[in-house]
Write an enzyme that holds these catalytic residues in place. Structure first.
Site, PDB file in Angstrom:
ATOM      1  N   CYS A  43       0.812  -1.220   0.000  1.00  0.00           N
ATOM      2  CA  CYS A  43       0.000   0.000   0.000  1.00  0.00           C
ATOM      3  C   CYS A  43       0.853   1.281   0.000  1.00  0.00           C
ATOM      4  O   CYS A  43       1.471   1.569  -1.011  1.00  0.00           O
ATOM      5  CB  CYS A  43      -0.970  -0.073   1.172  1.00  0.00           C
ATOM      6  SG  CYS A  43      -2.476   0.847   0.874  1.00  0.00           S
ATOM      7  N   HIS A  56      -3.410  -5.298   2.199  1.00  0.00           N
ATOM      8  CA  HIS A  56      -2.698  -5.481   3.478  1.00  0.00           C
ATOM      9  C   HIS A  56      -2.693  -6.926   3.974  1.00  0.00           C
ATOM     10  O   HIS A  56      -3.540  -7.291   4.794  1.00  0.00           O
ATOM     11  CB  HIS A  56      -3.365  -4.623   4.553  1.00  0.00           C
ATOM     12  CG  HIS A  56      -3.168  -3.167   4.365  1.00  0.00           C
ATOM     13  ND1 HIS A  56      -2.149  -2.467   4.976  1.00  0.00           N
ATOM     14  CD2 HIS A  56      -3.853  -2.273   3.624  1.00  0.00           C
ATOM     15  CE1 HIS A  56      -2.210  -1.201   4.613  1.00  0.00           C
ATOM     16  NE2 HIS A  56      -3.244  -1.056   3.795  1.00  0.00           N
ATOM     17  N   GLU A  74      -0.851  -8.236   6.124  1.00  0.00           N
ATOM     18  CA  GLU A  74      -0.530  -8.301   7.563  1.00  0.00           C
ATOM     19  C   GLU A  74      -1.781  -8.178   8.437  1.00  0.00           C
ATOM     20  O   GLU A  74      -1.731  -8.416   9.626  1.00  0.00           O
ATOM     21  CB  GLU A  74       0.504  -7.218   7.922  1.00  0.00           C
ATOM     22  CG  GLU A  74      -0.008  -5.780   7.990  1.00  0.00           C
ATOM     23  CD  GLU A  74      -0.313  -5.158   6.611  1.00  0.00           C
ATOM     24  OE1 GLU A  74      -0.142  -5.838   5.581  1.00  0.00           O
ATOM     25  OE2 GLU A  74      -0.746  -3.992   6.602  1.00  0.00           O
TER      26      GLU A  74
HETATM   27  N1  GLN Z   1      -3.822   6.285   1.405  1.00  0.00           N
HETATM   28  C1  GLN Z   1      -2.502   5.976   1.858  1.00  0.00           C
HETATM   29  C2  GLN Z   1      -1.483   6.822   1.146  1.00  0.00           C
HETATM   30  O1  GLN Z   1      -1.705   7.182   0.027  1.00  0.00           O
HETATM   31  C3  GLN Z   1      -2.150   4.529   1.671  1.00  0.00           C
HETATM   32  C4  GLN Z   1      -3.115   3.687   2.435  1.00  0.00           C
HETATM   33  C5  GLN Z   1      -2.510   2.525   3.121  1.00  0.00           C
HETATM   34  O2  GLN Z   1      -1.295   2.344   3.171  1.00  0.00           O
HETATM   35  N2  GLN Z   1      -3.387   1.743   3.700  1.00  0.00           N
HETATM   36  O3  GLN Z   1      -0.460   7.091   1.697  1.00  0.00           O
END
Ligand code: GLN
Length: 203
Positions: A83, A172, A174
């Protein structure tokens, strides 16, 4: 084998817990909370967690880790990024506050899933791993996977990619009880000789 997790912000504890769960089965796996260059020097492989990419980016840059990670990864250190982590290691982002490291040939757009579905959970089919419960939280969208291999996609959009020593996903792993993606990453690190037990040295 020491697996590091960038420890400033985000899902740090969740990744460390997952790795500790694996290390109960395999004592060779050890965890390192990485916040300084000296911590990075101890690790064989690194996880960059999800969280807020602008914050993580700012802190790793401040502590000199941005360049150090880039260097180690180009030398072959396995990196798993989830992410926000993926945004940081990408080739290109749509936000000038986060300059992608270019460790993977991927173009991402931050917070690009519609507002009403910013967070959701769904099963995805991952090449070589199988069906996996994927949790998306304000996830970025991979607009172009470039030369990376798409390991999983959702409605035609890539959600997990690999390019050599780099593994990345927009969801995610984790946050599930399922350790298969972390195990896959560890086996990637193992494969490149991040860990050599004396029993493996035949010379
Ligand atoms: N929205 C976050 C970002 O752009 C990423 C979201 C996440 O890591 N769950 O930094």
């Amino acid at each position: 084998m020491n697996i590091g997790v960038i420890g400033f912000q985000g899902d740090v504890q969740e990744h460390l817990n997952m790795l500790k769960k694996i290390s109960r089965k395999n004592r060779e796996v050890k965890t390192v909370d990485v916040r300084r260059i000296a911590d990075l020097q101890k690790v064989d492989a690194l996880i960059i967690p999800g969280g807020e990419s602008t914050t993580i980016y700012k802190l790793i840059t401040e502590y000199g880790l941005y360049d150090a990670i880039k260097q180690r990864a180009s030398d072959g250190m396995p990196v798993m990024a989830t992410c926000a982590g993926l945004i940081i290691i990408s080739k290109e982002t749509n936000d000038e506050r986060v300059k992608g490291m270019g460790l993977i040939d991927v173009t991402v757009k931050r917070n690009a899933y519609g507002r009403q579905v910013m967070s959701f959970e769904t099963d995805v089919d991952i090449k070589g791993i199988g069906r996996f419960p994927a949790v998306f939280i304000r996830a970025p969208v991979i607009e172009d996977p470039g030369r990376s291999e798409v390991m999983a996609a959702l409605d035609g959009t890539p959600v997990m990619v690999r390019q050599g020593n780099i593994l990345a996903m927009t969801f995610h792993p984790e946050l599930t009880g399922d350790a298969r993606i972390h195990e896959y990453f560890i086996s990637m690190a193992w494969g490149r000789g991040g860990y050599i037990s004396t029993a493996d040295v035949k010379r």
